[in-house]
Design an enzyme around this catalytic site. Structure first.
Site, PDB file in Angstrom:
ATOM      1  N   GLU A 160      36.597  36.051  34.081  1.00  0.00           N
ATOM      2  CA  GLU A 160      36.570  37.164  35.013  1.00  0.00           C
ATOM      3  C   GLU A 160      35.269  37.909  34.771  1.00  0.00           C
ATOM      4  O   GLU A 160      35.231  39.004  34.232  1.00  0.00           O
ATOM      5  CB  GLU A 160      37.789  38.067  34.770  1.00  0.00           C
ATOM      6  CG  GLU A 160      38.041  39.035  35.873  1.00  0.00           C
ATOM      7  CD  GLU A 160      39.369  39.756  35.746  1.00  0.00           C
ATOM      8  OE1 GLU A 160      39.651  40.589  36.608  1.00  0.00           O
ATOM      9  OE2 GLU A 160      40.110  39.495  34.777  1.00  0.00           O
ATOM     10  N   GLU A 169      28.680  43.201  35.295  1.00  0.00           N
ATOM     11  CA  GLU A 169      29.144  43.025  33.916  1.00  0.00           C
ATOM     12  C   GLU A 169      28.172  42.262  33.019  1.00  0.00           C
ATOM     13  O   GLU A 169      28.389  42.153  31.828  1.00  0.00           O
ATOM     14  CB  GLU A 169      30.525  42.354  33.895  1.00  0.00           C
ATOM     15  CG  GLU A 169      31.617  43.283  34.363  1.00  0.00           C
ATOM     16  CD  GLU A 169      33.000  42.738  34.105  1.00  0.00           C
ATOM     17  OE1 GLU A 169      33.165  41.889  33.210  1.00  0.00           O
ATOM     18  OE2 GLU A 169      33.920  43.166  34.801  1.00  0.00           O
TER      19      GLU A 169
END
Length: 199
Positions: A160, A169
């Site tokens: 993820e 991220e």
């Protein structure tokens, strides 16, 4: 002659010093990055995104031909939710990797509480499920220093890795490293494509 030997020693010492400084800088950046994911708030936010979580769940559970008996690598496992889905989908082994010591501990407890934590000393089933999840506290890039990677590589890589605006991220490089070093030829990556659309 003594001058060139002295220069070589100085050059060697400079290289060692540079490598040491670089290693310290990398460790500081890693500590800050993984520390930012040690907060439960960010994981609660991701898990609370029902559309996102359900999409990952469906991708894993609705692909029995891909998942049944597969070896799975979960890069940046966080709480371990994708590892749980992979185990439920029939994976024979799931290696959940996270660089945060706190989240590795959380993922270990989650797998254990669901009867899925692999314990090489106990080859029995608990709570109706096979013990298939191993949680490893490490960066994906250093996984082969912590475990024995399956000889041909993992069948499936899940992660993820997407954040706000897709790349926020900063995990894509770790996923690509894991793909190139630990995924078997022809193995699957979930997800494997993404699109940014400008409106």
């Amino acid at each position: 002659n003594n001058g060139s030997l002295s220069e070589e020693q100085t050059d060697r010492q400079l290289k060692i010093t540079r490598a040491s400084v670089t290693a310290k800088e990398i460790k500081k950046v890693d500590d800050n990055y993984f520390g930012s994911y040690s907060s439960f708030g960010i994981h609660r936010e991701m898990l609370g995104d029902k559309v996102r979580t359900d999409a990952y769940r469906d991708a894993l559970l609705d692909n029995p031909s891909l998942m049944n008996g597969a070896t799975v690598l979960d890069v940046g496992c966080g709480t371990g939710i994708l590892s749980l889905f992979a185990a439920k989908a029939g994976a024979s082994r799931v290696v959940a990797v996270d660089g945060s010591a706190k989240m590795s501990s959380v993922a270990t407890h989650v797998a254990k509480n669901n009867g899925l934590l692999y314990d090489e000393n106990a080859n029995t089933e608990q709570k109706g499920g096979p013990q298939v999840i191993s949680v490893v506290h490490t960066k994906a890039e250093e996984l082969n220093h912590k475990i024995v990677v399956p000889p041909n590589g993992f069948d499936v890589l899940v992660s993820e890795w997407m954040g706000y605006c897709l790349l926020y991220e900063s995990m894509l490089s770790s996923v690509i490293y894991a793909r190139d070093h630990f995924l078997k030829p022809g193995g699957a990556i979930l997800p494997d494509t993404a699109t940014i659309v400008s409106l």
